[in-house]
Design an enzyme around this catalytic site. Structure first.
Site, PDB file in Angstrom:
ATOM      1  N   HIS A   1       0.735  -1.267  -0.022  1.00 38.34           N
ATOM      2  CA  HIS A   1       0.077  -0.093   0.055  1.00 38.34           C
ATOM      3  C   HIS A   1       0.833   1.297   0.115  1.00 38.34           C
ATOM      4  O   HIS A   1       2.037   1.349   0.316  1.00 38.34           O
ATOM      5  CB  HIS A   1      -0.744  -0.046   1.242  1.00 38.34           C
ATOM      6  CG  HIS A   1      -2.234  -0.829   1.041  1.00 38.34           C
ATOM      7  ND1 HIS A   1      -2.186  -2.210   1.474  1.00 38.34           N
ATOM      8  CD2 HIS A   1      -3.320  -0.608   0.707  1.00 38.34           C
ATOM      9  CE1 HIS A   1      -3.296  -2.758   1.090  1.00 38.34           C
ATOM     10  NE2 HIS A   1      -4.162  -1.546   0.572  1.00 38.34           N
TER      11      HIS A   1
ATOM     12  N   LYS B   1      -0.421   4.927   4.823  1.00 42.09           N
ATOM     13  CA  LYS B   1      -1.244   3.958   5.298  1.00 42.09           C
ATOM     14  C   LYS B   1      -0.835   3.552   6.764  1.00 42.09           C
ATOM     15  O   LYS B   1       0.334   3.499   6.801  1.00 42.09           O
ATOM     16  CB  LYS B   1      -1.508   2.485   4.761  1.00 42.09           C
ATOM     17  CG  LYS B   1      -2.589   1.623   5.146  1.00 42.09           C
ATOM     18  CD  LYS B   1      -3.133   0.282   4.234  1.00 42.09           C
ATOM     19  CE  LYS B   1      -3.959  -0.780   4.849  1.00 42.09           C
ATOM     20  NZ  LYS B   1      -5.023   0.293   5.232  1.00 42.09           N
TER      21      LYS B   1
END
Length: 268
Positions: free
Chosen positions: A156, A160
């Protein structure tokens, strides 16, 4: 215009903006509230300003007032904020679509309680494709229950804050359940140094964070002489937004209950 009245939290964030764009583009939905945290520089701006559109909906931090004008809340924020929002939803009878991840077990139990007062659809990933992959993983795990090591790799963007991702954990839960295992006792979240041979009963997780990766997930079944990889790669947050709208429409006819994307998609 009239339709399903939707409130969006985190209105100035990446996901919030994608949700707003999706709602504005849906003929059967109406954006009635765009909510953000107190102190956000976006407060007071038109919710469609980033699109060059005038919606007449100003971004506000008054969650209760915003929810009073909504049928469904779509929330992709942080666990603490989402819990406060869900409490208000239960009080006001507003349904909620929750894409937030990183909840504790205690928070999940509280969400189940709140869902008895107003319907909640909660999933770690709103992508229709990811939820189809979850079903495939169940079948694969059952067929590959002997002689295959299982590893889950997710990647990600740099912003995040939780790891592994909620989607990766859900994938692990699905695989573990299909194998008759408890993920809490068989998961391995990191390896370093001399770890010894791999325990074949474990499910490994690896996390990558960097750049602007939307979300990549791969479950590897590694056997002797072959390996099977089941992957999902998101190229745009639009997939999460469209899945969220599908969930909001599903909740339109429900008053109470806790649901997931299997319910929304009709996957047994």
């Amino acid at each position: 215009m009239s339709g399903l009245r939707i409130a969006v939290t985190g209105a100035s964030g990446r996901m919030g903006r994608m949700l707003i764009e999706a709602v504005l583009g849906a003929d059967d939905c109406e954006l009635t509230a765009a909510l953000d945290r107190e102190g956000s520089p976006a407060l007071g701006q038109d919710a469609g300003a980033f699109l060059g559109q005038a919606t007449g909906v100003a971004i506000s931090s008054d969650v209760k007032a915003g929810l009073s004008r909504a049928d469904v809340l779509i929330d992709f924020t942080r666990p603490e904020g989402t819990m406060a929002h869900l409490a208000l939803c239960a009080e006001l009878g507003v349904r909620a679509v929750v894409g937030t991840t990183g909840f504790s077990e205690e928070q999940k139990s509280r969400i189940a309680e709140l869902a008895q007062r107003s319907a909640v659809m909660m999933a770690p990933n709103m992508s229709i494709g990811v939820n189809v992959v979850l079903k495939l993983l169940q079948q694969a795990a059952q067929a590959l229950s002997q002689g295959y090591d299982i590893e889950i790799v997710e990647a990600h963007h740099r912003h995040k804050v939780d790891a592994p991702s909620g989607t990766a954990l859900k994938m692990g839960e699905v695989v573990a359940d299909a194998l008759g295992r408890d993920l809490k006792t068989c998961a391995v979240y990191g390896r370093e140094g001399v770890t010894g041979e791999r325990d074949p009963s474990t499910i490994g997780f690896a996390t990558v964070r960097g750049g602007d990766i939307i979300g990549d997930h791969t479950v590897l079944f590694a056997g002797i002489g072959e390996r099977i990889e089941i992957s999902h790669k998101a190229s745009s947050r639009a997939t999460f937004a469209q899945g969220s709208l599908r969930a909001a429409r599903f909740l339109g006819s429900r008053t109470t209950g806790l649901f997931d994307m299997n319910d929304v998609l009709g996957i047994a």
